[in-house]
Write a protein that holds these residues in place. Structure first.
Motif, PDB file in Angstrom:
ATOM      1  N   ASP A 126      -1.793   3.480   9.184  1.00 42.82           N
ATOM      2  CA  ASP A 126      -2.677   3.107   8.655  1.00 42.82           C
ATOM      3  C   ASP A 126      -3.228   2.325   7.268  1.00 42.82           C
ATOM      4  O   ASP A 126      -3.911   3.372   6.777  1.00 42.82           O
ATOM      5  N   TYR A 127      -3.326   1.195   7.036  1.00 35.51           N
ATOM      6  CA  TYR A 127      -3.290   0.969   5.671  1.00 35.51           C
ATOM      7  C   TYR A 127      -4.926  -0.780   5.760  1.00 35.51           C
ATOM      8  O   TYR A 127      -4.331  -0.344   4.664  1.00 35.51           O
ATOM      9  N   SER A 128      -4.927   0.077   6.852  1.00 42.13           N
ATOM     10  CA  SER A 128      -6.484  -0.727   6.639  1.00 42.13           C
ATOM     11  C   SER A 128      -7.374  -0.721   5.690  1.00 42.13           C
ATOM     12  O   SER A 128      -8.179  -1.262   4.680  1.00 42.13           O
ATOM     13  N   GLY A 129      -7.151   0.360   4.989  1.00 44.75           N
ATOM     14  CA  GLY A 129      -8.830   0.770   3.947  1.00 44.75           C
ATOM     15  C   GLY A 129      -9.529   2.280   4.493  1.00 44.75           C
ATOM     16  O   GLY A 129     -10.405   2.334   3.740  1.00 44.75           O
ATOM     17  N   GLY A 130     -10.283   1.860   5.745  1.00 46.16           N
ATOM     18  CA  GLY A 130     -10.991   2.881   5.746  1.00 46.16           C
ATOM     19  C   GLY A 130     -10.738   4.279   5.642  1.00 46.16           C
ATOM     20  O   GLY A 130      -9.560   4.743   4.916  1.00 46.16           O
ATOM     21  N   PRO A 131     -12.153   5.085   4.861  1.00 43.05           N
ATOM     22  CA  PRO A 131     -11.344   6.499   4.372  1.00 43.05           C
ATOM     23  C   PRO A 131     -10.978   7.338   5.344  1.00 43.05           C
ATOM     24  O   PRO A 131      -9.699   7.927   4.702  1.00 43.05           O
TER      25      PRO A 131
ATOM     26  N   PHE B 171       1.391  -1.031   0.093  1.00 42.11           N
ATOM     27  CA  PHE B 171      -0.340  -0.211   0.192  1.00 42.11           C
ATOM     28  C   PHE B 171       0.874   1.513   0.307  1.00 42.11           C
ATOM     29  O   PHE B 171      -0.012   2.100  -0.333  1.00 42.11           O
ATOM     30  N   TYR B 172       2.383   0.942   0.138  1.00 40.89           N
ATOM     31  CA  TYR B 172       2.979   2.220  -0.296  1.00 40.89           C
ATOM     32  C   TYR B 172       2.773   3.510  -1.449  1.00 40.89           C
ATOM     33  O   TYR B 172       2.731   2.455  -2.626  1.00 40.89           O
ATOM     34  N   ASP B 173       2.907   4.774  -1.424  1.00 43.57           N
ATOM     35  CA  ASP B 173       3.224   5.629  -2.670  1.00 43.57           C
ATOM     36  C   ASP B 173       4.099   4.976  -3.132  1.00 43.57           C
ATOM     37  O   ASP B 173       4.962   5.364  -3.620  1.00 43.57           O
TER      38      ASP B 173
END
Length: 350
Positions: free
Chosen positions: A330-335, A42-44
Protein backbone atom coordinates in the motif's frame (compact mmCIF):
# COMPACT_ATOMS: atom_id res chain seq x y z
CA UNK A 1 29.83 4.20 -5.87
CA UNK A 2 31.51 3.01 -9.05
CA UNK A 3 31.42 4.94 -12.31
CA UNK A 4 28.19 4.40 -14.24
CA UNK A 5 26.19 6.07 -16.96
CA UNK A 6 23.98 8.98 -15.93
CA UNK A 7 23.23 10.45 -19.35
CA UNK A 8 20.08 8.32 -19.51
CA UNK A 9 18.32 10.92 -17.37
CA UNK A 10 18.62 13.46 -20.16
CA UNK A 11 17.91 11.45 -23.28
CA UNK A 12 17.16 7.89 -24.29
CA UNK A 13 19.23 8.41 -27.41
CA UNK A 14 22.31 9.16 -25.31
CA UNK A 15 22.39 5.68 -23.76
CA UNK A 16 25.02 3.25 -25.00
CA UNK A 17 26.04 -0.19 -23.84
CA UNK A 18 29.67 0.49 -22.97
CA UNK A 19 29.55 -0.28 -19.25
CA UNK A 20 27.24 -2.18 -16.95
CA UNK A 21 24.55 -0.07 -15.31
CA UNK A 22 24.69 -1.71 -11.90
CA UNK A 23 25.86 0.19 -8.84
CA UNK A 24 28.32 -2.22 -7.26
CA UNK A 25 27.81 -0.70 -3.82
CA UNK A 26 24.62 -2.80 -3.69
CA UNK A 27 26.46 -5.92 -2.63
CA UNK A 28 23.53 -8.37 -2.62
CA UNK A 29 20.98 -8.91 -5.35
CA UNK A 30 17.49 -7.56 -4.69
CA UNK A 31 15.32 -8.63 -7.62
CA UNK A 32 11.96 -6.88 -7.99
CA UNK A 33 9.15 -7.90 -10.33
CA UNK A 34 7.09 -4.90 -11.44
CA UNK A 35 3.72 -5.49 -13.10
CA UNK A 36 2.92 -1.97 -14.21
CA UNK A 37 1.40 1.36 -13.19
CA UNK A 38 3.47 3.85 -11.18
CA UNK A 39 3.98 2.33 -7.74
CA UNK A 40 7.68 1.93 -8.64
CA UNK A 41 8.09 5.60 -7.71
CA UNK A 42 7.74 4.57 -4.06
CA UNK A 43 10.08 1.54 -4.04
CA UNK A 44 13.17 1.43 -1.82
CA UNK A 45 15.64 2.01 -4.63
CA UNK A 46 18.58 1.97 -2.23
CA UNK A 47 18.23 -1.84 -2.25
CA UNK A 48 17.13 -2.72 -5.78
CA UNK A 49 19.68 -4.23 -8.16
CA UNK A 50 17.28 -5.53 -10.84
CA UNK A 51 13.73 -4.77 -11.92
CA UNK A 52 11.98 -7.33 -14.12
CA UNK A 53 9.46 -5.32 -16.13
CA UNK A 54 6.41 -7.59 -16.45
CA UNK A 55 3.98 -4.77 -17.19
CA UNK A 56 3.65 -2.45 -20.17
CA UNK A 57 6.98 -0.92 -21.22
CA UNK A 58 7.54 2.30 -19.26
CA UNK A 59 10.50 4.43 -20.42
CA UNK A 60 10.19 6.54 -17.29
CA UNK A 61 10.71 3.45 -15.13
CA UNK A 62 13.68 2.44 -17.27
CA UNK A 63 15.31 5.86 -16.90
CA UNK A 64 14.68 5.93 -13.16
CA UNK A 65 16.10 2.44 -12.64
CA UNK A 66 19.27 3.40 -14.49
CA UNK A 67 19.59 6.64 -12.53
CA UNK A 68 19.52 4.54 -9.33
CA UNK A 69 22.23 2.14 -10.51
CA UNK A 70 19.71 -0.67 -11.10
CA UNK A 71 19.26 -2.97 -14.07
CA UNK A 72 15.91 -3.32 -15.78
CA UNK A 73 15.21 -6.48 -17.76
CA UNK A 74 12.65 -7.89 -20.16
CA UNK A 75 10.21 -10.69 -19.50
CA UNK A 76 10.93 -13.71 -21.72
CA UNK A 77 8.30 -16.34 -22.41
CA UNK A 78 7.82 -18.77 -25.29
CA UNK A 79 5.81 -21.97 -25.96
CA UNK A 80 8.10 -24.90 -25.20
CA UNK A 81 6.88 -26.96 -28.15
CA UNK A 82 8.45 -24.38 -30.48
CA UNK A 83 11.95 -24.31 -29.00
CA UNK A 84 12.86 -27.84 -30.07
CA UNK A 85 13.66 -26.30 -33.47
CA UNK A 86 17.14 -24.65 -33.33
CA UNK A 87 16.13 -22.17 -36.05
CA UNK A 88 13.14 -21.05 -33.99
CA UNK A 89 15.35 -20.61 -30.91
CA UNK A 90 17.80 -18.47 -32.89
CA UNK A 91 14.98 -16.31 -34.21
CA UNK A 92 13.43 -15.92 -30.74
CA UNK A 93 16.74 -14.94 -29.14
CA UNK A 94 17.40 -12.40 -31.91
CA UNK A 95 13.94 -10.86 -31.38
CA UNK A 96 14.45 -10.53 -27.63
CA UNK A 97 17.88 -9.03 -28.10
CA UNK A 98 16.59 -6.51 -30.61
CA UNK A 99 13.74 -5.53 -28.26
CA UNK A 100 16.15 -5.14 -25.34
CA UNK A 101 18.36 -2.81 -27.37
CA UNK A 102 15.43 -0.71 -28.60
CA UNK A 103 14.10 -0.33 -25.05
CA UNK A 104 17.53 0.18 -23.42
CA UNK A 105 17.09 -2.88 -21.25
CA UNK A 106 19.88 -4.66 -19.40
CA UNK A 107 18.94 -8.29 -19.94
CA UNK A 108 16.04 -10.70 -19.74
CA UNK A 109 14.26 -12.79 -17.14
CA UNK A 110 13.05 -16.04 -18.70
CA UNK A 111 9.73 -17.04 -17.15
CA UNK A 112 8.51 -20.29 -18.73
CA UNK A 113 6.70 -22.26 -15.97
CA UNK A 114 5.48 -24.96 -18.39
CA UNK A 115 5.44 -28.73 -17.97
CA UNK A 116 8.52 -30.63 -19.14
CA UNK A 117 9.19 -34.35 -18.96
CA UNK A 118 12.86 -35.16 -18.42
CA UNK A 119 12.78 -37.65 -21.29
CA UNK A 120 11.19 -35.22 -23.76
CA UNK A 121 12.91 -33.20 -26.51
CA UNK A 122 11.93 -30.02 -24.64
CA UNK A 123 14.19 -31.01 -21.72
CA UNK A 124 17.44 -30.39 -23.62
CA UNK A 125 15.94 -27.68 -25.83
CA UNK A 126 15.06 -25.53 -22.81
CA UNK A 127 18.62 -25.71 -21.49
CA UNK A 128 19.90 -24.83 -24.97
CA UNK A 129 17.53 -21.86 -25.17
CA UNK A 130 18.83 -20.46 -21.88
CA UNK A 131 22.46 -20.97 -22.90
CA UNK A 132 21.97 -19.40 -26.33
CA UNK A 133 20.10 -16.44 -24.84
CA UNK A 134 22.85 -15.83 -22.29
CA UNK A 135 25.61 -16.03 -24.87
CA UNK A 136 23.83 -13.58 -27.19
CA UNK A 137 22.96 -11.03 -24.50
CA UNK A 138 26.40 -11.11 -22.89
CA UNK A 139 28.01 -10.64 -26.29
CA UNK A 140 25.75 -7.85 -27.55
CA UNK A 141 24.95 -5.98 -24.31
CA UNK A 142 28.02 -5.89 -22.02
CA UNK A 143 27.07 -6.19 -18.36
CA UNK A 144 23.64 -7.59 -19.19
CA UNK A 145 21.95 -10.23 -17.07
CA UNK A 146 20.04 -13.37 -18.05
CA UNK A 147 18.05 -15.14 -15.34
CA UNK A 148 15.57 -18.01 -15.20
CA UNK A 149 12.59 -18.53 -12.88
CA UNK A 150 12.22 -21.91 -11.17
CA UNK A 151 9.75 -23.44 -8.73
CA UNK A 152 10.39 -23.57 -4.97
CA UNK A 153 11.75 -27.13 -5.29
CA UNK A 154 13.61 -28.97 -8.08
CA UNK A 155 11.50 -32.09 -7.51
CA UNK A 156 9.27 -31.73 -10.58
CA UNK A 157 6.88 -29.29 -8.90
CA UNK A 158 3.82 -28.87 -11.14
CA UNK A 159 5.50 -31.35 -13.52
CA UNK A 160 8.33 -28.93 -14.30
CA UNK A 161 11.10 -31.52 -14.60
CA UNK A 162 13.84 -29.23 -15.91
CA UNK A 163 17.60 -29.70 -16.18
CA UNK A 164 18.06 -27.38 -13.22
CA UNK A 165 21.82 -27.72 -12.83
CA UNK A 166 22.33 -27.26 -16.58
CA UNK A 167 20.11 -24.18 -16.67
CA UNK A 168 21.84 -22.69 -13.62
CA UNK A 169 25.19 -23.13 -15.35
CA UNK A 170 23.83 -21.61 -18.56
CA UNK A 171 22.58 -18.31 -17.08
CA UNK A 172 23.61 -15.74 -14.49
CA UNK A 173 21.36 -17.07 -11.73
CA UNK A 174 18.04 -18.74 -10.91
CA UNK A 175 15.18 -16.83 -9.31
CA UNK A 176 13.55 -19.40 -7.01
CA UNK A 177 9.82 -18.75 -6.71
CA UNK A 178 9.39 -19.75 -3.08
CA UNK A 179 5.65 -19.27 -3.06
CA UNK A 180 2.53 -21.03 -4.32
CA UNK A 181 3.92 -24.01 -2.42
CA UNK A 182 0.38 -25.39 -2.03
CA UNK A 183 -0.13 -25.67 -5.80
CA UNK A 184 -0.19 -29.44 -5.33
CA UNK A 185 -1.66 -30.61 -2.00
CA UNK A 186 -1.14 -34.34 -1.55
CA UNK A 187 -2.17 -34.59 2.12
CA UNK A 188 -5.19 -33.12 3.90
CA UNK A 189 -7.20 -30.64 1.87
CA UNK A 190 -6.85 -27.73 4.32
CA UNK A 191 -5.63 -24.16 4.05
CA UNK A 192 -1.93 -23.68 4.78
CA UNK A 193 0.90 -21.19 4.42
CA UNK A 194 1.82 -19.98 0.95
CA UNK A 195 5.53 -20.41 1.74
CA UNK A 196 6.04 -22.37 5.01
CA UNK A 197 9.51 -21.82 6.46
CA UNK A 198 10.87 -25.39 6.70
CA UNK A 199 9.46 -26.45 3.35
CA UNK A 200 10.90 -23.34 1.69
CA UNK A 201 14.38 -23.97 3.07
CA UNK A 202 14.24 -27.63 2.09
CA UNK A 203 13.77 -26.54 -1.50
CA UNK A 204 17.02 -24.56 -1.42
CA UNK A 205 18.92 -27.41 0.18
CA UNK A 206 17.66 -29.68 -2.61
CA UNK A 207 18.95 -27.25 -5.26
CA UNK A 208 22.31 -27.01 -3.52
CA UNK A 209 22.58 -30.81 -3.21
CA UNK A 210 22.23 -30.96 -6.99
CA UNK A 211 25.54 -29.11 -7.20
CA UNK A 212 24.10 -25.64 -7.81
CA UNK A 213 26.14 -22.99 -6.01
CA UNK A 214 24.20 -20.93 -3.43
CA UNK A 215 25.59 -17.91 -5.26
CA UNK A 216 23.47 -18.91 -8.26
CA UNK A 217 20.20 -18.77 -6.28
CA UNK A 218 18.04 -15.75 -5.49
CA UNK A 219 15.26 -16.34 -2.96
CA UNK A 220 11.82 -15.22 -4.08
CA UNK A 221 9.32 -14.31 -1.36
CA UNK A 222 5.60 -13.56 -1.72
CA UNK A 223 4.20 -10.11 -1.09
CA UNK A 224 0.72 -11.60 -1.32
CA UNK A 225 -1.33 -14.29 0.36
CA UNK A 226 -4.26 -16.62 -0.30
CA UNK A 227 -7.85 -16.08 0.79
CA UNK A 228 -9.61 -19.44 1.22
CA UNK A 229 -13.36 -19.95 1.66
CA UNK A 230 -13.72 -22.73 4.23
CA UNK A 231 -16.12 -25.64 3.97
CA UNK A 232 -15.67 -25.84 7.74
CA UNK A 233 -13.57 -23.83 10.18
CA UNK A 234 -12.65 -26.14 13.04
CA UNK A 235 -11.63 -24.59 16.36
CA UNK A 236 -10.77 -21.35 14.50
CA UNK A 237 -7.66 -23.02 13.11
CA UNK A 238 -8.34 -25.75 10.53
CA UNK A 239 -10.00 -24.51 7.36
CA UNK A 240 -11.15 -27.42 5.20
CA UNK A 241 -11.19 -26.73 1.46
CA UNK A 242 -13.11 -27.98 -1.56
CA UNK A 243 -11.10 -30.34 -3.72
CA UNK A 244 -9.65 -28.48 -6.69
CA UNK A 245 -7.25 -30.89 -8.46
CA UNK A 246 -4.08 -29.62 -10.13
CA UNK A 247 -1.62 -31.62 -12.23
CA UNK A 248 -2.35 -34.89 -10.52
CA UNK A 249 -2.80 -33.66 -6.96
CA UNK A 250 -6.31 -33.94 -5.45
CA UNK A 251 -6.23 -30.44 -3.91
CA UNK A 252 -4.49 -27.14 -4.59
CA UNK A 253 -4.27 -23.47 -3.68
CA UNK A 254 -6.56 -22.86 -6.66
CA UNK A 255 -9.32 -23.31 -4.07
CA UNK A 256 -8.37 -19.82 -2.89
CA UNK A 257 -7.64 -16.48 -4.48
CA UNK A 258 -4.51 -14.38 -4.33
CA UNK A 259 -4.69 -11.17 -2.32
CA UNK A 260 -1.92 -8.52 -2.15
CA UNK A 261 -0.28 -7.57 1.13
CA UNK A 262 -1.68 -4.04 1.00
CA UNK A 263 -5.25 -5.39 0.93
CA UNK A 264 -4.46 -7.89 3.68
CA UNK A 265 -3.30 -5.09 5.98
CA UNK A 266 -6.58 -3.25 5.43
CA UNK A 267 -8.59 -6.33 6.37
CA UNK A 268 -6.71 -8.11 9.14
CA UNK A 269 -7.47 -5.75 12.04
CA UNK A 270 -11.21 -6.01 11.36
CA UNK A 271 -11.16 -9.79 11.10
CA UNK A 272 -12.77 -12.06 13.68
CA UNK A 273 -9.44 -13.47 14.81
CA UNK A 274 -6.85 -10.75 14.22
CA UNK A 275 -3.44 -11.85 13.01
CA UNK A 276 -2.46 -15.29 14.34
CA UNK A 277 0.95 -16.97 14.15
CA UNK A 278 1.47 -20.60 13.21
CA UNK A 279 4.66 -21.83 14.90
CA UNK A 280 5.05 -24.93 12.76
CA UNK A 281 4.81 -23.12 9.44
CA UNK A 282 6.31 -19.86 10.72
CA UNK A 283 3.61 -17.84 9.00
CA UNK A 284 0.68 -15.58 9.93
CA UNK A 285 -2.99 -16.11 9.13
CA UNK A 286 -6.39 -14.75 10.14
CA UNK A 287 -10.06 -15.67 9.87
CA UNK A 288 -12.98 -13.52 8.78
CA UNK A 289 -16.63 -13.91 7.89
CA UNK A 290 -18.00 -12.54 4.62
CA UNK A 291 -21.43 -10.85 4.21
CA UNK A 292 -22.95 -14.18 3.17
CA UNK A 293 -21.86 -15.70 6.52
CA UNK A 294 -19.09 -17.91 5.10
CA UNK A 295 -15.85 -18.31 7.00
CA UNK A 296 -12.56 -17.48 5.30
CA UNK A 297 -8.95 -18.07 6.26
CA UNK A 298 -6.15 -15.92 4.84
CA UNK A 299 -2.52 -17.07 4.87
CA UNK A 300 0.21 -14.60 4.02
CA UNK A 301 3.78 -13.49 4.64
CA UNK A 302 4.68 -10.47 6.76
CA UNK A 303 7.94 -8.86 7.93
CA UNK A 304 8.42 -11.52 10.61
CA UNK A 305 8.11 -14.51 8.27
CA UNK A 306 10.11 -12.84 5.48
CA UNK A 307 12.92 -11.74 7.83
CA UNK A 308 13.45 -15.34 8.95
CA UNK A 309 13.79 -16.54 5.37
CA UNK A 310 15.98 -13.57 4.44
CA UNK A 311 18.30 -14.45 7.33
CA UNK A 312 18.64 -17.96 5.94
CA UNK A 313 19.43 -16.55 2.48
CA UNK A 314 22.15 -14.37 3.98
CA UNK A 315 23.65 -17.07 6.21
CA UNK A 316 23.54 -19.76 3.50
CA UNK A 317 25.31 -17.51 1.03
CA UNK A 318 22.49 -17.16 -1.49
CA UNK A 319 22.99 -14.50 -4.13
CA UNK A 320 20.12 -12.41 -2.81
CA UNK A 321 16.38 -12.04 -2.43
CA UNK A 322 13.42 -10.66 -4.35
CA UNK A 323 9.65 -10.64 -4.41
CA UNK A 324 6.53 -11.19 -6.44
CA UNK A 325 5.67 -8.45 -6.74
CA UNK A 326 6.82 -4.94 -5.86
CA UNK A 327 3.40 -3.43 -6.60
CA UNK A 328 1.64 -5.42 -3.85
CA UNK A 329 2.13 -2.99 -0.97
CA UNK A 330 0.00 0.00 0.00
CA UNK A 331 1.87 3.05 -1.30
CA UNK A 332 -1.01 5.45 -0.63
CA UNK A 333 1.08 7.43 1.84
CA UNK A 334 -1.00 7.27 5.02
CA UNK A 335 1.07 6.89 8.22
CA UNK A 336 -0.01 3.30 8.92
CA UNK A 337 0.38 2.22 5.30
CA UNK A 338 3.78 3.89 5.10
CA UNK A 339 4.95 2.07 8.23
CA UNK A 340 3.73 -1.32 6.95
CA UNK A 341 5.35 -0.74 3.56
CA UNK A 342 8.71 0.30 5.04
CA UNK A 343 8.71 -2.78 7.29
CA UNK A 344 8.23 -5.09 4.29
CA UNK A 345 11.16 -3.52 2.44
CA UNK A 346 13.33 -3.63 5.56
CA UNK A 347 12.53 -7.34 6.03
CA UNK A 348 14.61 -8.09 2.92
CA UNK A 349 17.82 -7.20 4.79
CA UNK A 350 17.68 -8.75 8.30
Amino acid sequence: MTQRKTKVLNSLESLTYNDPIIDEDKNITVFVFDVGKKTWKFYDWSQITTVAAFGKYDPELMCHAHSQGSRIVLKGDVPLKDIVDPAFRASWVAEQLDLAKKQYMDGINIDIEQEVNDSSPEYDALTALVRETTEAFHSEIPGSQVTFDVAWSPKCVDRRCYNYSGIAEACDFLFVMSYDEQSQIWTQCVAAANAPYNQTLLGYEDYIRMGISPGKLVMGVPWYGYDYTCIDLLEDRVCTLPKVPFRGAPCSDAAGRQIPYGAIMKQVNGSISGSQWDEEQQAPYYNYRDPAGRFHQVWYDDPRSISAKAAYARDRGLRGIGMWNGNSLDYSGGPEAQKETEEMWQALKP
